[in-house]
Design a protein around this motif. Sequence first.
Motif, PDB file in Angstrom:
ATOM      1  N   LYS A 128       0.839  -1.204   0.000  1.00 47.94           N
ATOM      2  CA  LYS A 128       0.000   0.000   0.000  1.00 47.94           C
ATOM      3  C   LYS A 128       0.872   1.252   0.000  1.00 47.94           C
ATOM      4  CE  LYS A 128      -3.462   2.487   2.740  1.00 47.94           C
ATOM      5  NZ  LYS A 128      -4.234   2.496   4.010  1.00 47.94           N
ATOM      6  N   ASP A 129       1.879   1.257   0.842  1.00 50.06           N
ATOM      7  CA  ASP A 129       2.789   2.408   0.917  1.00 50.06           C
ATOM      8  C   ASP A 129       3.564   2.591  -0.381  1.00 50.06           C
ATOM      9  OD1 ASP A 129       1.937   2.813   3.507  1.00 50.06           O
ATOM     10  OD2 ASP A 129       3.661   1.815   4.438  1.00 50.06           O
ATOM     11  N   GLY A 130       3.790   1.480  -1.102  1.00 48.91           N
ATOM     12  CA  GLY A 130       4.533   1.540  -2.360  1.00 48.91           C
ATOM     13  C   GLY A 130       3.670   1.898  -3.559  1.00 48.91           C
ATOM     14  N   GLY A 131       2.369   2.084  -3.325  1.00 56.89           N
ATOM     15  CA  GLY A 131       1.478   2.475  -4.420  1.00 56.89           C
ATOM     16  C   GLY A 131       1.000   1.336  -5.298  1.00 56.89           C
ATOM     17  N   PHE A 132       1.021   0.106  -4.763  1.00 58.12           N
ATOM     18  CA  PHE A 132       0.618  -1.056  -5.560  1.00 58.12           C
ATOM     19  C   PHE A 132      -0.836  -1.476  -5.335  1.00 58.12           C
ATOM     20  CE2 PHE A 132       5.225  -1.392  -5.148  1.00 58.12           C
ATOM     21  CZ  PHE A 132       5.623  -1.721  -6.436  1.00 58.12           C
ATOM     22  N   VAL A 133      -1.456  -0.929  -4.284  1.00 54.22           N
ATOM     23  CA  VAL A 133      -2.796  -1.364  -3.900  1.00 54.22           C
ATOM     24  C   VAL A 133      -3.838  -0.329  -4.295  1.00 54.22           C
ATOM     25  CG1 VAL A 133      -4.274  -2.081  -1.969  1.00 54.22           C
ATOM     26  CG2 VAL A 133      -1.830  -2.639  -1.953  1.00 54.22           C
ATOM     27  N   VAL A 134      -4.978  -0.797  -4.790  1.00 51.81           N
ATOM     28  CA  VAL A 134      -6.091   0.093  -5.131  1.00 51.81           C
ATOM     29  C   VAL A 134      -6.606   0.746  -3.843  1.00 51.81           C
ATOM     30  CG1 VAL A 134      -8.435   0.228  -6.056  1.00 51.81           C
ATOM     31  CG2 VAL A 134      -6.752  -1.296  -7.122  1.00 51.81           C
ATOM     32  N   ASP A 135      -6.712   2.059  -3.848  1.00 48.22           N
ATOM     33  CA  ASP A 135      -7.148   2.791  -2.655  1.00 48.22           C
ATOM     34  C   ASP A 135      -8.487   2.285  -2.121  1.00 48.22           C
ATOM     35  OD1 ASP A 135      -4.909   4.378  -2.721  1.00 48.22           O
ATOM     36  OD2 ASP A 135      -5.881   6.048  -3.765  1.00 48.22           O
ATOM     37  N   GLY A 136      -8.535   2.080  -0.815  1.00 40.95           N
ATOM     38  CA  GLY A 136      -9.774   1.698  -0.158  1.00 40.95           C
ATOM     39  C   GLY A 136     -10.216   0.264  -0.376  1.00 40.95           C
ATOM     40  N   SER A 137      -9.352  -0.583  -0.946  1.00 43.09           N
ATOM     41  CA  SER A 137      -9.774  -1.953  -1.281  1.00 43.09           C
ATOM     42  C   SER A 137      -9.355  -3.000  -0.256  1.00 43.09           C
ATOM     43  CB  SER A 137      -9.213  -2.351  -2.651  1.00 43.09           C
ATOM     44  OG  SER A 137      -7.808  -2.533  -2.593  1.00 43.09           O
ATOM     45  N   ILE A 138      -8.593  -2.609   0.770  1.00 42.21           N
ATOM     46  CA  ILE A 138      -8.093  -3.592   1.734  1.00 42.21           C
ATOM     47  C   ILE A 138      -9.160  -3.927   2.782  1.00 42.21           C
ATOM     48  CG2 ILE A 138      -6.359  -4.079   3.498  1.00 42.21           C
ATOM     49  CD1 ILE A 138      -4.450  -2.220   1.996  1.00 42.21           C
ATOM     50  N   SER A 139      -9.340  -5.226   3.005  1.00 43.26           N
ATOM     51  CA  SER A 139     -10.263  -5.702   4.046  1.00 43.26           C
ATOM     52  C   SER A 139      -9.538  -6.729   4.905  1.00 43.26           C
ATOM     53  CB  SER A 139     -11.500  -6.371   3.423  1.00 43.26           C
ATOM     54  OG  SER A 139     -12.195  -5.488   2.583  1.00 43.26           O
ATOM     55  N   ASN A 140      -9.527  -6.525   6.233  1.00 45.65           N
ATOM     56  CA  ASN A 140      -8.982  -7.530   7.145  1.00 45.65           C
ATOM     57  C   ASN A 140     -10.038  -8.615   7.307  1.00 45.65           C
ATOM     58  OD1 ASN A 140      -6.572  -6.137   7.539  1.00 45.65           O
ATOM     59  ND2 ASN A 140      -7.372  -4.996   9.279  1.00 45.65           N
ATOM     60  N   LEU A 141      -9.806  -9.769   6.705  1.00 46.77           N
ATOM     61  CA  LEU A 141     -10.863 -10.769   6.588  1.00 46.77           C
ATOM     62  C   LEU A 141     -10.801 -11.878   7.637  1.00 46.77           C
ATOM     63  CD1 LEU A 141     -13.308 -11.691   4.995  1.00 46.77           C
ATOM     64  CD2 LEU A 141     -11.774 -12.850   3.391  1.00 46.77           C
ATOM     65  N   LEU A 142      -9.613 -12.402   7.888  1.00 48.57           N
ATOM     66  CA  LEU A 142      -9.496 -13.587   8.744  1.00 48.57           C
ATOM     67  C   LEU A 142      -8.477 -13.427   9.864  1.00 48.57           C
ATOM     68  CD1 LEU A 142      -9.277 -16.255   5.872  1.00 48.57           C
ATOM     69  CD2 LEU A 142     -11.342 -15.580   7.134  1.00 48.57           C
ATOM     70  N   GLU A 143      -8.567 -14.352  10.830  1.00 42.90           N
ATOM     71  CA  GLU A 143      -7.564 -14.484  11.876  1.00 42.90           C
ATOM     72  C   GLU A 143      -7.173 -15.952  11.985  1.00 42.90           C
ATOM     73  OE1 GLU A 143      -9.004 -12.874  15.540  1.00 42.90           O
ATOM     74  OE2 GLU A 143      -8.984 -10.807  14.827  1.00 42.90           O
ATOM     75  N   ASN A 144      -5.938 -16.186  12.409  1.00 40.09           N
ATOM     76  CA  ASN A 144      -5.429 -17.544  12.562  1.00 40.09           C
ATOM     77  C   ASN A 144      -4.575 -17.621  13.823  1.00 40.09           C
ATOM     78  OD1 ASN A 144      -5.025 -20.222  11.864  1.00 40.09           O
ATOM     79  ND2 ASN A 144      -4.155 -19.778   9.852  1.00 40.09           N
ATOM     80  N   LYS A 145      -4.507 -18.783  14.420  1.00 40.49           N
ATOM     81  CA  LYS A 145      -3.721 -18.987  15.634  1.00 40.49           C
ATOM     82  C   LYS A 145      -2.369 -19.618  15.302  1.00 40.49           C
ATOM     83  CE  LYS A 145      -6.764 -17.932  18.992  1.00 40.49           C
ATOM     84  NZ  LYS A 145      -6.503 -16.986  20.102  1.00 40.49           N
ATOM     85  N   ILE A 146      -1.393 -19.325  16.135  1.00 41.62           N
ATOM     86  CA  ILE A 146      -0.074 -19.939  16.021  1.00 41.62           C
ATOM     87  C   ILE A 146      -0.040 -21.165  16.933  1.00 41.62           C
ATOM     88  CG2 ILE A 146       2.413 -19.599  16.242  1.00 41.62           C
ATOM     89  CD1 ILE A 146       1.041 -17.789  14.162  1.00 41.62           C
ATOM     90  N   VAL A 147       0.414 -22.302  16.385  1.00 37.42           N
ATOM     91  CA  VAL A 147       0.459 -23.526  17.186  1.00 37.42           C
ATOM     92  C   VAL A 147       1.819 -24.208  17.082  1.00 37.42           C
ATOM     93  CG1 VAL A 147      -2.024 -23.943  17.024  1.00 37.42           C
ATOM     94  CG2 VAL A 147      -0.494 -24.951  15.316  1.00 37.42           C
ATOM     95  N   LEU A 148       2.105 -25.013  18.094  1.00 36.33           N
ATOM     96  CA  LEU A 148       3.322 -25.814  18.150  1.00 36.33           C
ATOM     97  C   LEU A 148       2.925 -27.255  17.873  1.00 36.33           C
ATOM     98  CD1 LEU A 148       6.388 -25.881  18.870  1.00 36.33           C
ATOM     99  CD2 LEU A 148       5.689 -26.270  21.257  1.00 36.33           C
ATOM    100  N   ILE A 149       3.590 -27.892  16.916  1.00 33.30           N
ATOM    101  CA  ILE A 149       3.209 -29.248  16.524  1.00 33.30           C
ATOM    102  C   ILE A 149       4.373 -30.232  16.602  1.00 33.30           C
ATOM    103  CG2 ILE A 149       1.369 -28.459  15.002  1.00 33.30           C
ATOM    104  CD1 ILE A 149       3.299 -28.986  12.606  1.00 33.30           C
ATOM    105  N   LYS A 150       4.000 -31.513  16.587  1.00 30.93           N
ATOM    106  CA  LYS A 150       4.972 -32.607  16.508  1.00 30.93           C
ATOM    107  C   LYS A 150       4.402 -33.675  15.582  1.00 30.93           C
ATOM    108  CE  LYS A 150       3.273 -35.262  20.528  1.00 30.93           C
ATOM    109  NZ  LYS A 150       3.102 -36.585  19.899  1.00 30.93           N
ATOM    110  N   PRO A 151       5.221 -34.615  15.142  1.00 31.44           N
ATOM    111  CA  PRO A 151       4.688 -35.675  14.280  1.00 31.44           C
ATOM    112  C   PRO A 151       3.638 -36.498  15.032  1.00 31.44           C
ATOM    113  CG  PRO A 151       7.084 -35.601  14.161  1.00 31.44           C
ATOM    114  CD  PRO A 151       6.685 -34.711  15.292  1.00 31.44           C
ATOM    115  N   LYS A 152       2.676 -37.049  14.325  1.00 31.30           N
ATOM    116  CA  LYS A 152       1.649 -37.881  14.929  1.00 31.30           C
ATOM    117  C   LYS A 152       2.304 -39.042  15.682  1.00 31.30           C
ATOM    118  CE  LYS A 152      -2.851 -38.944  15.089  1.00 31.30           C
ATOM    119  NZ  LYS A 152      -3.896 -38.016  15.592  1.00 31.30           N
TER     120      LYS A 152
END
Length: 297
Positions: A128-152
């Motif tokens: 956006k700061d670099g002028g690559f994004v259409v003005d007013g088109s950004i929407s924060n749509l989703l959230e995701n959690k960070i998890v710690l995993i190991k093999p099954k």
Amino acid sequence: MKQGKKLLAVMLAAMFAAGTVAGCSSTGTKATQADQTTAAEETSKAEETTKAEETTGAKAEKEDLYVFIAASLKNTMEKIKETYEKDHPNVNIIYNADSSGTLQTQIEEGAQCDIFFSAATKQMDALKDGGFVVDGSISNLLENKIVLIKPKDGKTEVTGFDNITKASSLALAGEDVPVGQYARKLFTNLGTLDQVMKMEINEGANVTAVLTAVAEGSNEVGVVYATDAASMADKVEIIAEADNTMIDPAVYPVGLIIDKEASEGQAKAAADFKEFLVNDEGVMKLFTDAGFAKSSK
């Protein structure tokens, strides 16, 4: 008498000849008219066929949409693509799935892109700061959690993020990858970043590479998104989930990218698809079924 019979015969012969000529003339005229009618009908049919072919050709012409998506979105976005293209046969969605940092660089270097769906606000803000994004088109749509995993069924002494250094090895995404940035921020918040970075680390190019490394048993533990762990529940197990006291959830923004190569139809198709992603209830259900949450920001 004989002369009268001859005269009658001549007259009858003349009348017969005249009738024959008239009949031939009438038949010829009818044949000509029939030929002309047939030719006219064939011309009309040909014109109708041409028009139909032109109309069909116009309908068959598709608008290509270049959509850059974070690797963690790929599975769900493929389902969305299938549904959307079925309902919009004139649209052909072309995905480029990778780490958001890599996608950002590609856009900055001139890769054709209509929509960017990032796994972090950092990359979207930079564009956006670099002028690559259409003005007013950004929407924060989703959230995701960070998890710690190991093999099954894998064995490890690690019980959470606070004692992750007990692992013999760690699969961790690179610093330019959102999940890698979130992980490093989390360890910074816990005051353990220096110790973690001294571990044997297998640095992945994106979250999929990290997930695969753990699923295959190449590393004892790894840090990914909750949705990625859910996508391979038969191969990995979640040891711990980072809560809001450790780090804020990962936010996924989507926005329109200025595509100078796009036609007017392509630009409209991109705007329509972006709005579909943001506003369609069926789309959000697909995301929540995959483990995402609707963004509160």
